[in-house]
Design a protein around this motif. Structure first.
Motif, PDB file in Angstrom:
ATOM      1  N   GLU A   8      -6.163  -4.244  -1.247  1.00  0.00           N
ATOM      2  CA  GLU A   8      -6.871  -5.433  -1.426  1.00  0.00           C
ATOM      3  C   GLU A   8      -7.543  -5.933  -0.087  1.00  0.00           C
ATOM      4  OE1 GLU A   8      -7.788  -7.024  -4.106  1.00  0.00           O
ATOM      5  OE2 GLU A   8      -6.888  -5.493  -5.385  1.00  0.00           O
ATOM      6  N   VAL A   9      -6.770  -5.485   0.998  1.00  0.00           N
ATOM      7  CA  VAL A   9      -7.085  -6.078   2.248  1.00  0.00           C
ATOM      8  C   VAL A   9      -8.048  -5.232   2.897  1.00  0.00           C
ATOM      9  CG1 VAL A   9      -6.147  -6.464   4.600  1.00  0.00           C
ATOM     10  CG2 VAL A   9      -5.048  -7.206   2.696  1.00  0.00           C
ATOM     11  N   LEU A  10      -7.862  -3.821   2.602  1.00  0.00           N
ATOM     12  CA  LEU A  10      -9.058  -2.760   3.163  1.00  0.00           C
ATOM     13  C   LEU A  10      -9.705  -2.095   1.837  1.00  0.00           C
ATOM     14  CD1 LEU A  10      -6.121  -1.281   5.772  1.00  0.00           C
ATOM     15  CD2 LEU A  10      -8.152  -2.897   6.076  1.00  0.00           C
ATOM     16  N   PRO A  11     -10.518  -2.899   1.597  1.00  0.00           N
ATOM     17  CA  PRO A  11     -11.187  -2.159   0.256  1.00  0.00           C
ATOM     18  C   PRO A  11     -11.796  -0.544   0.543  1.00  0.00           C
ATOM     19  CG  PRO A  11     -12.453  -4.080   1.095  1.00  0.00           C
ATOM     20  CD  PRO A  11     -11.254  -3.875   2.118  1.00  0.00           C
ATOM     21  N   GLY A  12     -11.447   0.234  -0.330  1.00  0.00           N
ATOM     22  CA  GLY A  12     -12.048   1.677  -0.163  1.00  0.00           C
ATOM     23  C   GLY A  12     -11.047   2.378   0.517  1.00  0.00           C
ATOM     24  N   LEU A  13      -9.844   1.767   0.754  1.00  0.00           N
ATOM     25  CA  LEU A  13      -9.022   2.650   1.621  1.00  0.00           C
ATOM     26  C   LEU A  13      -8.557   3.932   1.087  1.00  0.00           C
ATOM     27  CD1 LEU A  13      -6.927   2.786   3.991  1.00  0.00           C
ATOM     28  CD2 LEU A  13      -5.206   1.862   2.503  1.00  0.00           C
ATOM     29  N   ALA A  14      -8.477   3.891  -0.564  1.00  0.00           N
ATOM     30  CA  ALA A  14      -7.920   5.112  -0.946  1.00  0.00           C
ATOM     31  C   ALA A  14      -9.277   5.716  -1.923  1.00  0.00           C
ATOM     32  CB  ALA A  14      -7.151   4.821  -2.004  1.00  0.00           C
ATOM     33  N   GLY A  15     -10.467   5.128  -1.558  1.00  0.00           N
ATOM     34  CA  GLY A  15     -11.702   5.717  -2.093  1.00  0.00           C
ATOM     35  C   GLY A  15     -11.749   5.253  -3.793  1.00  0.00           C
ATOM     36  N   PRO A  16     -11.927   6.281  -4.229  1.00  0.00           N
ATOM     37  CA  PRO A  16     -12.022   6.119  -5.798  1.00  0.00           C
ATOM     38  C   PRO A  16     -10.661   6.075  -6.461  1.00  0.00           C
ATOM     39  CG  PRO A  16     -12.687   8.571  -5.245  1.00  0.00           C
ATOM     40  CD  PRO A  16     -12.643   7.507  -3.970  1.00  0.00           C
ATOM     41  N   ASP A  17      -9.713   6.429  -5.533  1.00  0.00           N
ATOM     42  CA  ASP A  17      -8.190   6.648  -6.188  1.00  0.00           C
ATOM     43  C   ASP A  17      -7.550   5.043  -6.047  1.00  0.00           C
ATOM     44  OD1 ASP A  17      -8.623   9.312  -6.894  1.00  0.00           O
ATOM     45  OD2 ASP A  17      -7.956   9.770  -5.008  1.00  0.00           O
ATOM     46  N   ASP A  18      -8.323   4.430  -5.884  1.00  0.00           N
ATOM     47  CA  ASP A  18      -7.407   2.935  -5.801  1.00  0.00           C
ATOM     48  C   ASP A  18      -6.669   2.501  -7.079  1.00  0.00           C
ATOM     49  OD1 ASP A  18      -8.318   2.200  -3.041  1.00  0.00           O
ATOM     50  OD2 ASP A  18      -9.864   0.769  -3.679  1.00  0.00           O
ATOM     51  N   GLN A  19      -7.227   2.824  -7.962  1.00  0.00           N
ATOM     52  CA  GLN A  19      -6.555   2.638  -9.364  1.00  0.00           C
ATOM     53  C   GLN A  19      -5.415   3.349  -9.588  1.00  0.00           C
ATOM     54  OE1 GLN A  19      -7.093  -0.250 -11.127  1.00  0.00           O
ATOM     55  NE2 GLN A  19      -5.572   0.113 -12.132  1.00  0.00           N
ATOM     56  N   VAL A  20      -5.396   4.737  -9.116  1.00  0.00           N
ATOM     57  CA  VAL A  20      -4.438   5.512  -9.090  1.00  0.00           C
ATOM     58  C   VAL A  20      -3.194   5.120  -8.426  1.00  0.00           C
ATOM     59  CG1 VAL A  20      -3.571   7.864  -8.640  1.00  0.00           C
ATOM     60  CG2 VAL A  20      -5.821   7.834  -9.745  1.00  0.00           C
ATOM     61  N   VAL A  21      -3.442   4.567  -7.131  1.00  0.00           N
ATOM     62  CA  VAL A  21      -2.348   4.131  -6.288  1.00  0.00           C
ATOM     63  C   VAL A  21      -1.640   3.032  -6.840  1.00  0.00           C
ATOM     64  CG1 VAL A  21      -1.989   3.106  -4.278  1.00  0.00           C
ATOM     65  CG2 VAL A  21      -3.532   5.075  -4.296  1.00  0.00           C
ATOM     66  N   VAL A  22      -2.548   1.821  -7.658  1.00  0.00           N
ATOM     67  CA  VAL A  22      -1.947   0.822  -8.092  1.00  0.00           C
ATOM     68  C   VAL A  22      -1.213   1.219  -9.321  1.00  0.00           C
ATOM     69  CG1 VAL A  22      -2.486  -1.556  -9.283  1.00  0.00           C
ATOM     70  CG2 VAL A  22      -3.763  -0.876  -7.236  1.00  0.00           C
ATOM     71  N   THR A  23      -1.578   1.864 -10.221  1.00  0.00           N
ATOM     72  CA  THR A  23      -0.956   2.263 -11.428  1.00  0.00           C
ATOM     73  C   THR A  23       0.327   3.179 -11.007  1.00  0.00           C
ATOM     74  OG1 THR A  23      -2.962   2.684 -12.418  1.00  0.00           O
ATOM     75  CG2 THR A  23      -1.109   3.740 -13.647  1.00  0.00           C
ATOM     76  N   THR A  24       0.379   4.009 -10.262  1.00  0.00           N
ATOM     77  CA  THR A  24       1.604   4.589  -9.597  1.00  0.00           C
ATOM     78  C   THR A  24       2.428   3.706  -9.122  1.00  0.00           C
ATOM     79  OG1 THR A  24       0.161   6.748  -9.182  1.00  0.00           O
ATOM     80  CG2 THR A  24       2.443   6.470  -8.190  1.00  0.00           C
ATOM     81  N   ALA A  25       1.941   2.725  -8.321  1.00  0.00           N
ATOM     82  CA  ALA A  25       3.098   1.873  -7.873  1.00  0.00           C
ATOM     83  C   ALA A  25       3.565   1.007  -8.888  1.00  0.00           C
ATOM     84  CB  ALA A  25       2.351   0.760  -6.807  1.00  0.00           C
ATOM     85  N   ALA A  26       2.918   0.554  -9.881  1.00  0.00           N
ATOM     86  CA  ALA A  26       3.493  -0.341 -10.825  1.00  0.00           C
ATOM     87  C   ALA A  26       4.718   0.716 -11.640  1.00  0.00           C
ATOM     88  CB  ALA A  26       2.180  -0.732 -11.932  1.00  0.00           C
ATOM     89  N   ILE A  27       4.263   1.988 -12.185  1.00  0.00           N
ATOM     90  CA  ILE A  27       5.180   2.743 -12.826  1.00  0.00           C
ATOM     91  C   ILE A  27       6.422   3.107 -11.847  1.00  0.00           C
ATOM     92  CG2 ILE A  27       5.636   5.234 -13.496  1.00  0.00           C
ATOM     93  CD1 ILE A  27       2.396   4.862 -14.380  1.00  0.00           C
ATOM     94  N   TYR A  28       6.196   3.303 -10.480  1.00  0.00           N
ATOM     95  CA  TYR A  28       7.268   3.556  -9.680  1.00  0.00           C
ATOM     96  C   TYR A  28       8.304   2.123  -9.672  1.00  0.00           C
ATOM     97  CZ  TYR A  28       9.465   3.743  -4.929  1.00  0.00           C
ATOM     98  OH  TYR A  28      10.521   3.613  -3.968  1.00  0.00           O
ATOM     99  N   VAL A  29       7.738   1.074  -9.554  1.00  0.00           N
ATOM    100  CA  VAL A  29       8.515  -0.225  -9.350  1.00  0.00           C
ATOM    101  C   VAL A  29       9.532  -0.456 -10.713  1.00  0.00           C
ATOM    102  CG1 VAL A  29       8.681  -2.537  -9.097  1.00  0.00           C
ATOM    103  CG2 VAL A  29       7.358  -1.354  -7.701  1.00  0.00           C
ATOM    104  N   ALA A  30       8.599  -0.197 -12.028  1.00  0.00           N
ATOM    105  CA  ALA A  30       9.318  -0.461 -13.009  1.00  0.00           C
ATOM    106  C   ALA A  30      10.380   0.788 -13.249  1.00  0.00           C
ATOM    107  CB  ALA A  30       8.321  -0.464 -14.186  1.00  0.00           C
ATOM    108  N   GLY A  31      10.109   2.025 -12.875  1.00  0.00           N
ATOM    109  CA  GLY A  31      11.131   2.904 -13.005  1.00  0.00           C
ATOM    110  C   GLY A  31      12.340   2.726 -11.883  1.00  0.00           C
ATOM    111  N   VAL A  32      12.339   2.071 -10.754  1.00  0.00           N
ATOM    112  CA  VAL A  32      13.377   2.058  -9.936  1.00  0.00           C
ATOM    113  C   VAL A  32      14.144   0.773 -10.300  1.00  0.00           C
ATOM    114  CG1 VAL A  32      12.278   3.337  -8.144  1.00  0.00           C
ATOM    115  CG2 VAL A  32      12.119   1.080  -8.124  1.00  0.00           C
ATOM    116  N   VAL A  33      13.383  -0.448 -10.832  1.00  0.00           N
ATOM    117  CA  VAL A  33      13.962  -1.650 -11.250  1.00  0.00           C
ATOM    118  C   VAL A  33      14.712  -1.334 -12.684  1.00  0.00           C
ATOM    119  CG1 VAL A  33      13.661  -3.609 -12.165  1.00  0.00           C
ATOM    120  CG2 VAL A  33      12.629  -3.028 -10.156  1.00  0.00           C
ATOM    121  N   ALA A  34      14.228  -0.312 -13.379  1.00  0.00           N
ATOM    122  CA  ALA A  34      15.117  -0.092 -14.859  1.00  0.00           C
ATOM    123  C   ALA A  34      16.442   0.752 -14.678  1.00  0.00           C
ATOM    124  CB  ALA A  34      14.190   0.693 -15.746  1.00  0.00           C
TER     125      ALA A  34
END
Length: 133
Positions: free
Chosen positions: A31-57
């Motif tokens: 969010e702070v550095l737009p385009g940091l991951a280029g077109p893969d921004d959504q991939v990082v966000v989705t992976t982070a959400a799945i990762y957090v859900a998994g470790v919390v579970a």
């Protein structure tokens, strides 16, 4: 008598806090550095959400089972390394502004778990960086 040993459950919670913080920082950086991951921004966000859900579970499952599950700890440290490797490689590789998350993870594992697990984490991160390049 003063007992300086910290119960394993508290140490697990400390690592969980580091995991959630790393994922939150990765998403916030996009969010702070737009385009940091280029077109893969959504991939990082989705992976982070799945990762957090998994470790919390898994932490919730471990608490309900009231088990130590040291093998699970080793698996989670490896999972952390894979997640951080994905984030760092997606956001610029070894020159990524998020590479400090790898150092944070290694220090946290070394201080909270043991120096041996910290060494395993460091080697795991090094292997993943080598394989990604």
């Amino acid at each position: 008598m003063n007992n300086d040993l910290v119960p394993l459950g508290r140490r697990w919670l400390s690592l969980l806090a580091v995991r959630v913080t790393c994922a939150a920082v990765a998403v916030a950086a996009l969010e702070v550095l737009p385009g940091l991951a280029g077109p893969d921004d959504q991939v990082v966000v989705t992976t982070a959400a799945i990762y957090v859900a998994g470790v919390v579970a898994l932490e919730g499952l471990r608490r309900v089972a009231r088990a130590r599950w040291l093998g699970l700890l080793r698996l989670l440290v490896l999972t952390d390394a894979v997640f951080l490797a994905l984030v760092v490689n997606t956001t610029g590789g070894t020159s990524s502004p998020l590479v400090f998350l790898v150092y944070l993870h290694i220090v946290a594992v070394t201080l909270v778990v043991s120096y041996r697990r910290g060494l395993e984490a460091a080697v795991g991160h090094a292997v993943l960086v080598f394989l990604a390049s």
